[in-house]
Design an enzyme around this catalytic site. Sequence first.
Site, PDB file in Angstrom:
ATOM      1  N   GLU A   1     -11.361   4.051  -1.424  1.00 56.76           N
ATOM      2  CA  GLU A   1     -11.844   4.314  -0.067  1.00 56.76           C
ATOM      3  C   GLU A   1     -12.734   5.557   0.000  1.00 56.76           C
ATOM      4  OE1 GLU A   1      -8.679   3.630  -0.827  1.00 56.76           O
ATOM      5  OE2 GLU A   1      -7.315   5.190  -0.192  1.00 56.76           O
TER       6      GLU A   1
ATOM      7  N   ASP B   1       0.838  -1.207   0.000  1.00 54.89           N
ATOM      8  CA  ASP B   1       0.000   0.000   0.000  1.00 54.89           C
ATOM      9  C   ASP B   1       0.865   1.246   0.000  1.00 54.89           C
ATOM     10  OD1 ASP B   1      -2.615   1.379   2.143  1.00 54.89           O
ATOM     11  OD2 ASP B   1      -2.341   1.396  -0.031  1.00 54.89           O
TER      12      ASP B   1
ATOM     13  N   LYS C   1       3.000   3.477  -5.618  1.00 55.82           N
ATOM     14  CA  LYS C   1       2.441   2.495  -6.571  1.00 55.82           C
ATOM     15  C   LYS C   1       3.500   2.010  -7.565  1.00 55.82           C
ATOM     16  CE  LYS C   1      -0.747   3.471  -3.968  1.00 55.82           C
ATOM     17  NZ  LYS C   1      -0.769   2.658  -2.719  1.00 55.82           N
TER      18      LYS C   1
ATOM     19  N   ASP D   1      -3.136  -3.046  -2.621  1.00 59.75           N
ATOM     20  CA  ASP D   1      -4.191  -2.033  -2.669  1.00 59.75           C
ATOM     21  C   ASP D   1      -4.016  -1.170  -3.922  1.00 59.75           C
ATOM     22  OD1 ASP D   1      -5.210   0.844  -0.702  1.00 59.75           O
ATOM     23  OD2 ASP D   1      -6.419  -0.573  -1.862  1.00 59.75           O
ATOM     24  N   ASN D   2      -5.093  -0.535  -4.377  1.00 58.19           N
ATOM     25  CA  ASN D   2      -5.038   0.512  -5.416  1.00 58.19           C
ATOM     26  C   ASN D   2      -4.585   0.051  -6.795  1.00 58.19           C
ATOM     27  OD1 ASN D   2      -3.567   2.059  -2.711  1.00 58.19           O
ATOM     28  ND2 ASN D   2      -5.608   2.690  -3.408  1.00 58.19           N
TER      29      ASN D   2
END
Length: 214
Positions: free
Chosen positions: A199, A141, A144, A169-170
């Site tokens: 989120e 997380d 990136k 995540d993401n």
Amino acid sequence: TRSTRPQRLLRAVQKKAIKGDPQSVISTIDYFCRHSEWAMNVGDEKGVILDSVVCEVSPSTALELGTYCGYSTVRIARLLPPGTKLITLEFNPDYAAVARQIIEYSGLQDKICLVEGASGDLIPKMQELFGIKTFDFVFLDHWKDRYLPDIKLLEECQLLRKGSILLADNVICPGTPDYLEYVRNSPRYESKYFKSHLEYTKVEDGLEKSVFLG
Ligand SMILES: Nc1ncc2ncn(CCCCCNC(=O)c3cc(-c4ccc(F)cc4)cc(O)c3O)c2n1
Ligand SMILES: [Mg+2]
């Protein structure tokens, strides 16, 4: 000088959450981020998926890359059996300072080890710093564009074993295209996408769960 968003989030936890109650810390942060100020926690919707993977893996050793305010750190640690360790890496000292206080407020400090520094520098030191042989679970997380280089580094440092689970995540927003391409096409991983939302928003995002095949 004006307080920072992490400091305002910490103040909300200290004011509204019950000390020693991880669930109330989680709920307070989610309420604050929905009704006061958005913040880049994994959040409640993706958090339920994170919870289910952590429960399924029930890891003895776990690594989190990117602590931020400690929201997912608390989410993960609250589900870990006694005697297990979650190591979480945070690059930004101001975020780390807030995260330490949120982790302590939740009462989970004995299961968590927060290390300040960049993942690229710290991953090669995991064995010497913590006597870790391999990680059963890794939650990505952080930056990136560091997801892909860091899993390659985990492979090189032999910190993954057959069956290690990576949860990222993401992968849609902000997006990690090179990482997704790698884990979805490499013969060394079995990958699965969990569709969700960024989120506290209606924007599409999701988590990618990848099993290292050795
Ligand atoms: N190498 C290394 N080692 C250790 C480290 N510790 C921290 N870092 C740096 C991490 C800095 C924060 C990373 N997280 C995100 O950037 C993030 C962003 C959004 C987002 C934002 C704006 C939008 F409009 C939409 C979505 C949403 C998320 O859920 C995110 O997680 C490290 N790096
Ligand atoms: Mg995130």
